[in-house]
Design a protein around this motif. Structure first.
Motif, PDB file in Angstrom:
ATOM      1  N   ASP A 120      -0.049   1.681 -13.858  1.00 37.31           N
ATOM      2  CA  ASP A 120      -0.090   0.224 -13.883  1.00 37.31           C
ATOM      3  C   ASP A 120      -0.828  -0.308 -15.112  1.00 37.31           C
ATOM      4  OD1 ASP A 120       1.227   0.454 -11.486  1.00 37.31           O
ATOM      5  OD2 ASP A 120      -0.176  -0.782 -10.350  1.00 37.31           O
ATOM      6  N   GLU A 163      -5.406  -0.381  -4.145  1.00 38.30           N
ATOM      7  CA  GLU A 163      -5.080  -0.953  -2.841  1.00 38.30           C
ATOM      8  C   GLU A 163      -3.631  -0.646  -2.446  1.00 38.30           C
ATOM      9  OE1 GLU A 163      -8.019  -4.798  -2.487  1.00 38.30           O
ATOM     10  OE2 GLU A 163      -6.157  -5.052  -3.623  1.00 38.30           O
ATOM     11  N   ASP A 164      -2.713  -0.704  -3.403  1.00 34.40           N
ATOM     12  CA  ASP A 164      -1.303  -0.407  -3.132  1.00 34.40           C
ATOM     13  C   ASP A 164      -1.107   1.025  -2.643  1.00 34.40           C
ATOM     14  OD1 ASP A 164      -0.537  -2.962  -3.811  1.00 34.40           O
ATOM     15  OD2 ASP A 164       0.272  -2.411  -5.780  1.00 34.40           O
ATOM     16  N   ARG A 165      -1.999   1.924  -3.065  1.00 33.63           N
ATOM     17  CA  ARG A 165      -1.924   3.325  -2.645  1.00 33.63           C
ATOM     18  C   ARG A 165      -2.845   3.604  -1.460  1.00 33.63           C
ATOM     19  NH1 ARG A 165       2.526   4.032  -4.298  1.00 33.63           N
ATOM     20  NH2 ARG A 165       3.036   4.912  -6.311  1.00 33.63           N
TER      21      ARG A 165
END
Length: 124
Positions: free
Chosen positions: A66, A23-25
């Motif tokens: 991560d 989601e961050d990417r």
């Protein structure tokens, strides 16, 4: 040498971290399927898409980075250089990062239609 035991809670936390990294990417069409009752080789599929080869690679790299910080490394990686489909096999779960065309062609969600979608359990 004693092997560390991975609990169901550890697996859930790792899947959550993989989803958050995707989601961050800016991954889209993110789905988590629970394969534990329909497959003997893994418990979850995390499936998502990127808009370009570079974004697909960036999503896969972010997930690996991560999870490495959490003490998890993939057992196997496929497709990292091509960028149309990257597979990250973490044993208890497998992450598939696709470009749109490749995802449509393989249709994993259709192949595993018996596996319930549990995306809401792993997203924020």
């Amino acid at each position: 040498m004693k092997l560390a035991t991975v609990t169901d809670a550890d697996i859930s936390q790792r899947v959550r971290r993989a989803v958050a990294a995707a989601e961050d990417r800016k991954a889209f069409e993110l789905r988590v399927l629970n394969l534990s009752r329909v497959s003997g080789f893994t418990d979850f599929f995390v499936i998502c898409s990127g808009t370009s080869d570079r974004q697909v690679q960036a999503i896969a790299e972010a997930i690996q980075r991560d999870l490495r910080a959490f003490g998890a490394r993939p057992l196997h990686v496929e497709g990292q250089r091509s960028g149309s489909w990257v597979l990250l096999d973490f044993g208890a779960f497998v992450v598939h990062v696709f470009d749109q065309e490749t995802r449509a062609f393989y249709g994993l969600e259709n192949l595993w239609a018996d596996a319930p979608e549990v995306t809401a359990d792993f997203t924020s």
